[in-house]
Scaffold this motif. Structure first.
Motif, PDB file in Angstrom:
ATOM      1  N   SER A  84       0.811  -1.156   0.135  1.00 28.85           N
ATOM      2  CA  SER A  84      -0.060  -0.016   0.073  1.00 28.85           C
ATOM      3  C   SER A  84       0.815   1.041  -0.250  1.00 28.85           C
ATOM      4  O   SER A  84       0.637   2.297  -0.817  1.00 28.85           O
ATOM      5  CB  SER A  84      -1.036   0.031   1.012  1.00 28.85           C
ATOM      6  N   GLN A 122       1.434   4.162  -2.859  1.00 29.96           N
ATOM      7  CA  GLN A 122       1.130   5.593  -2.463  1.00 29.96           C
ATOM      8  C   GLN A 122       2.377   6.303  -3.125  1.00 29.96           C
ATOM      9  O   GLN A 122       2.064   7.555  -3.641  1.00 29.96           O
ATOM     10  CB  GLN A 122       0.983   5.906  -1.146  1.00 29.96           C
ATOM     11  N   SER A 161     -16.433  -3.205  -1.878  1.00 32.09           N
ATOM     12  CA  SER A 161     -15.084  -2.630  -1.817  1.00 32.09           C
ATOM     13  C   SER A 161     -14.153  -3.839  -2.136  1.00 32.09           C
ATOM     14  O   SER A 161     -12.945  -3.478  -2.327  1.00 32.09           O
ATOM     15  CB  SER A 161     -15.189  -1.691  -0.493  1.00 32.09           C
ATOM     16  N   LEU A 181      -7.595   9.363  -6.863  1.00 32.15           N
ATOM     17  CA  LEU A 181      -6.640   9.117  -5.611  1.00 32.15           C
ATOM     18  C   LEU A 181      -6.404  10.288  -4.846  1.00 32.15           C
ATOM     19  O   LEU A 181      -6.268  10.243  -3.485  1.00 32.15           O
ATOM     20  CB  LEU A 181      -5.506   8.263  -6.102  1.00 32.15           C
ATOM     21  N   THR A 216      -9.348  10.989  -2.646  1.00 33.84           N
ATOM     22  CA  THR A 216      -9.865  10.200  -1.570  1.00 33.84           C
ATOM     23  C   THR A 216      -8.740   9.527  -0.444  1.00 33.84           C
ATOM     24  O   THR A 216      -9.156   8.790   0.555  1.00 33.84           O
ATOM     25  CB  THR A 216     -10.383   8.715  -2.291  1.00 33.84           C
ATOM     26  N   ASN A 217      -7.463   9.672  -0.697  1.00 31.04           N
ATOM     27  CA  ASN A 217      -6.269   9.149  -0.167  1.00 31.04           C
ATOM     28  C   ASN A 217      -6.540   7.583   0.398  1.00 31.04           C
ATOM     29  O   ASN A 217      -6.744   7.636   1.662  1.00 31.04           O
ATOM     30  CB  ASN A 217      -6.138  10.153   1.033  1.00 31.04           C
ATOM     31  N   PRO A 218      -6.521   6.723  -0.560  1.00 30.32           N
ATOM     32  CA  PRO A 218      -6.929   5.355  -0.131  1.00 30.32           C
ATOM     33  C   PRO A 218      -5.870   4.381   0.155  1.00 30.32           C
ATOM     34  O   PRO A 218      -6.141   3.110   0.359  1.00 30.32           O
ATOM     35  CB  PRO A 218      -7.528   4.860  -1.571  1.00 30.32           C
ATOM     36  N   SER A 253      -2.861   3.059   3.065  1.00 31.70           N
ATOM     37  CA  SER A 253      -2.626   3.242   4.442  1.00 31.70           C
ATOM     38  C   SER A 253      -1.530   2.020   4.687  1.00 31.70           C
ATOM     39  O   SER A 253      -1.291   1.140   4.174  1.00 31.70           O
ATOM     40  CB  SER A 253      -3.981   2.423   5.281  1.00 31.70           C
ATOM     41  N   PHE A 302      -8.484   0.277   0.263  1.00 30.60           N
ATOM     42  CA  PHE A 302      -8.406   1.052  -0.808  1.00 30.60           C
ATOM     43  C   PHE A 302      -9.780   1.131  -1.459  1.00 30.60           C
ATOM     44  O   PHE A 302     -10.343   2.157  -1.819  1.00 30.60           O
ATOM     45  CB  PHE A 302      -7.405   0.475  -1.955  1.00 30.60           C
ATOM     46  N   LYS A 339     -12.187   3.415   0.489  1.00 31.86           N
ATOM     47  CA  LYS A 339     -12.260   4.675   0.471  1.00 31.86           C
ATOM     48  C   LYS A 339     -12.560   5.199  -0.931  1.00 31.86           C
ATOM     49  O   LYS A 339     -13.216   6.243  -1.211  1.00 31.86           O
ATOM     50  CB  LYS A 339     -10.720   5.067   0.731  1.00 31.86           C
ATOM     51  N   VAL A 340     -12.326   4.657  -2.223  1.00 32.26           N
ATOM     52  CA  VAL A 340     -12.680   5.118  -3.402  1.00 32.26           C
ATOM     53  C   VAL A 340     -14.165   5.168  -3.583  1.00 32.26           C
ATOM     54  O   VAL A 340     -14.788   5.807  -4.165  1.00 32.26           O
ATOM     55  CB  VAL A 340     -11.755   4.199  -4.706  1.00 32.26           C
TER      56      VAL A 340
END
Length: 540
Positions: free
Chosen positions: A327, A331, A449, A464, A467-469, A471, A484, A487-488
Motif C-alpha cells: 500500500s 502511494q 469494496s 486517488l 480519497t487518499n485510499p 494506508s 483502498f 475509500k474510493v
C-alpha cells in the motif's frame, strides 16, 4: 474565450464523430442545472456534477457573471461551492435565500481536450435551449490557428445562427415551466425526484446526518453504472462489458503511469516488463509510457536485475530503505507519477495484449470509476507465458476460477465477514457485473469494496488525490486492497469490470512464509478494517 452555439437538430452525433477524429475519445459525465429567477435583474445558475457543486449569479440582460452583495450569501457561498457534502442542506439554503423553484435540466456532458493548448470543447445533448456545443479557449490562443479555424468553420455548418443568450433568456422567463427542485413539508424539506434520481445514478449521497461512520457511508453507495455503460457504447460503438472487442487504435496521446510494487521478485519482473513492452497499442502511447517500480527494500535491488534502457518506455525506480508494504509502495508511486491515468499491477503479473488500450479508453471516457480485470494463476514454467508468446501478445486468460467470478466458500474461508454456510458463488454473474452490488450487500464473505484487488486495476489520479485510499496500517497479507476499495467507493467511484482484457499471475509461495501465517495476518487486518468502518468520518 468562451463561445456557445446551438447545434442543428440531427447533427449532434455527427459532431461527436468529427471531434473524436481530431481529439480522440471524450470524457463524459452527467450534470444537473437549475436556473432560479425571482429577481428583477439577475438569476442564479446552480450546477451539480458527480464531483462538485457550483452556483453563480448572472445579469439577466447581458448574461455576464455578477457579484452578489448580500453578506450572508457571500459568506456561505465561499464555503459551499465545490463540495457535494450535505448536498440537501445546501439546496435548502438556496431555497430559503433565493427560492425553491426553477428551470431544471439534466444532460450528459462530453468533453474534448487538446492538452497542448488547453483548448476544450463541451457538448450537451439536452439543455433548456436544445443541443449545445461550447468552445472554451485560453485568452492566449491564436485565433488564426489552423485547428481552431477548421473547427469554427465546421461548427458553422452544424450550428444554428442563434445567440444562446437570447434563447436562454426566453426560456428562463417562462415562469409557468418552473418546478420545485426541493419541496417544503412543514418544518422539513424533501428533494424532488429529478434531483434524487440524479444523485442515485451518479453515486452522490444527498443526505448526511450530522456525523456518519465510514460503514454508513459505504452502505449508502450504489454501484449501478448503467448510465455510463450506455454512453460508452454510444461513443465507441462497443459495449462496455464486451468480452471479445478490444481497442487497438487510440488516436489521442495520453499521460499514463504504470506503478509496480516490487519485493524480491527478480524471477518475474523481466516477464512483467516484457508483457508491457509488447502491448498491442499505438506506439506513441507505448513510448511515452512511464513505468514506476517501487523497490520495497528487496534483498537484491531491482536496478541490479533489469536494464532500464532496454525498454521503449521510461522506467523510474524508487528504492525504499525499509520494507513498508504494497500500500505504501503504491502511494509513493502515485506521488511520483506524472500520468493522468494510473495502472497498478504487481511484480508477478503479465498483461494480456490489449490490456493497456482497453483500460486507457475506459479511463478516458468515464471519470469516476476504478476498472478491474481478472487473473488466471499459472506456474512460472507454464508454456502459456514463455517469452515467445509474450512477445507475440498474450490472449485473454482463463479467469473463470478467479475469486470474483467463481469461488467455493467454506465456513473457514477468510473474508470481510464469516460465511454461515458452505456455498458456491459467482459474484460477477450474481451481481450483474457488479451493477447491483450496492454498498450494503455482502456476497458470502465479500462486499463491493473487496472487488478492487491490488494485483491489477486502473484509475484516474484525481480520484486517488481526493480519497487518499492508501494506508501503512495493514502489515502482512491482505486488506490493504479492501481499505483502498472502501475509500474510493465512499469517494463516489464506481467499480467496473473489464472483461475483454485480463492478466496472468505467476504462482509463488506465500510471502508470509506459510498459509497458516498468511491466515493469521489476514484476520488481524480484517479486525483493523472493522474498527476503521466504525469510525466517524470527520469530513461529514
Amino acid at each position: 474565450m468562451k463561445k456557445a452555439l446551438l447545434i442543428k437538430k440531427g447533427n449532434f452525433w455527427e459532431l461527436i464523430q468529427y471531434l473524436q477524429e481530431n481529439y480522440g475519445a471524450p470524457s463524459c459525465h452527467e450534470e444537473i442545472v437549475i436556473y432560479i429567477d425571482n429577481k428583477e435583474s439577475e438569476y442564479l445558475k446552480t450546477v451539480i456534477t458527480p464531483s462538485k457543486l457550483k452556483w453563480s449569479w448572472f445579469d439577466k440582460r447581458t448574461h455576464d457573471p455578477i457579484v452578489i452583495n448580500n453578506d450572508i450569501i457571500k459568506r456561505r457561498y465561499n464555503n459551499i461551492v465545490t463540495s457535494l457534502r450535505h448536498l440537501k442542506s445546501k439546496l435548502v439554503f438556496l431555497a430559503i435565500n433565493y427560492g425553491n423553484k426553477g428551470q431544471i435540466s439534466t444532460s450528459s456532458v462530453f468533453t474534448f481536450k487538446d492538452n497542448e493548448s488547453d483548448f476544450k470543447i463541451e457538448l450537451r445533448p439536452t439543455t433548456l435551449v436544445g443541443e449545445l456545443v461550447t468552445v472554451i479557449a485560453p485568452e492566449s490562443i491564436d485565433p488564426t490557428q489552423t485547428l481552431y479555424q477548421k473547427l469554427e468553420s465546421y461548427l458553422k455548418e452544424l450550428s444554428k445562427h442563434v445567440e444562446t443568450h437570447d434563447a436562454l433568456k426566453k426560456k428562463i422567463s417562462k415562469l409557468d415551466e418552473y418546478k420545485e427542485f426541493i419541496h417544503r413539508f412543514g418544518d422539513s424539506w424533501q428533494l424532488d425526484s429529478i434531483i434524487l434520481e440524479f444523485c442515485q445514478k451518479n453515486g452522490i449521497l444527498s443526505v448526511f446526518k450530522e456525523k456518519n461512520t465510514f460503514r454508513e457511508l459505504l452502505e449508502a453507495k450504489d454501484n449501478n453504472y448503467s448510465l455510463y455503460e450506455k454512453l460508452f457504447e454510444k461513443i465507441t460503438n462497443t459495449p462496455l462489458l464486451s468480452r471479445n472487442h478490444n481497442f487497438t487504435e487510440i488516436v489521442k496521446k495520453h499521460d499514463v503511469s504504470i506503478i509496480i510494487p516490487y519485493y524480491n521478485s527478480e524471477e518475474s519482473i523481466k516477464q512483467v516488463l516484457l508483457g508491457i513492452q509488447h502491448q498491442k497499442i499505438n506506439p506513441n502511447i507505448l513510448n511515452s509510457l512511464e513505468v514506476i517500480i517501487i523497490d520495497d527494500n528487496s534483498i537484491k535491488p531491482v536496478e541490479n536485475v533489469i536494464e532500464s534502457k532496454a525498454y521503449p518506455f521510461k522506467i523510474k525506480i524508487i528504492r525504499l530503505s525499509e520494507n513498508s508494504g504494497a500500500s505504501h509502495a503504491r502511494q509513493l508511486g502515485t506521488l511520483h507519477s506524472s500520468g493522468e491515468i494510473l495502472i497498478f499491477i504487481d511484480s508477478d503479473i503479465i498483461l494480456s495484449k490489449y490490456y493497456l488500450a482497453d483500460h486507457i479508453i475506459r479511463n478516458t471516457i468515464i471519470d469516476n470509476a476504478v476498472f478491474v480485470s481478472f487473473k488466471e494463476n499459472v506456474e512460472r514454467s507454464d508454456s502459456k507465458i514463455n517469452e515467445e508468446n509474450i512477445v507475440n501478445g498474450l490472449p485473454l486468460s482463463d479467469y473463470s476460477k478467479e475469486i470474483r467470478t467463481s469461488r467455493f466458500i467454506s465456513q473457514d474461508t477468510i473474508g470481510f465477514s464469516d460465511s454461515a454456510i458452505e456455498q458456491q458463488i459467482n459474484i460477477l454473474e450474481e451481481t450483474h457485473y457488479f451493477k447491483n452490488f450496492h454498498g450494503s450487500r455482502v456476497m458470502a464473505i465479500f462486499d463491493l469494496s473487496a472487488m478492487v484487488i491490488g494485483h491489477n486495476f486502473s484509475v484516474k489520479k484525481s480520484i486517488l488525490t481526493k480519497t487518499n485510499p492508501f494506508s501503512k496500517d495493514f502489515k502482512g497479507w491482505g486488506m490493504e486492497d479492501h481499505f483502498f476499495g472502501i475509500k474510493v467507493v465512499i469517494g463516489g467511484s464506481y467499480i467496473i469490470p473489464v472483461l475483454s482484457s485480463s492478466v496472468y499471475h505467476m504462482d509463488h509461495e506465500p510471502r508470509s512464509g506459510s498459509e497458516e501465517k498468511k491466515a493469521l495476518e489476514s484476520r488481524k487486518n480484517i479486525e483493523k478494517i472493522k474498527r476503521f468502518l466504525d469510525q466517524v468520518d470527520i469530513e461529514s
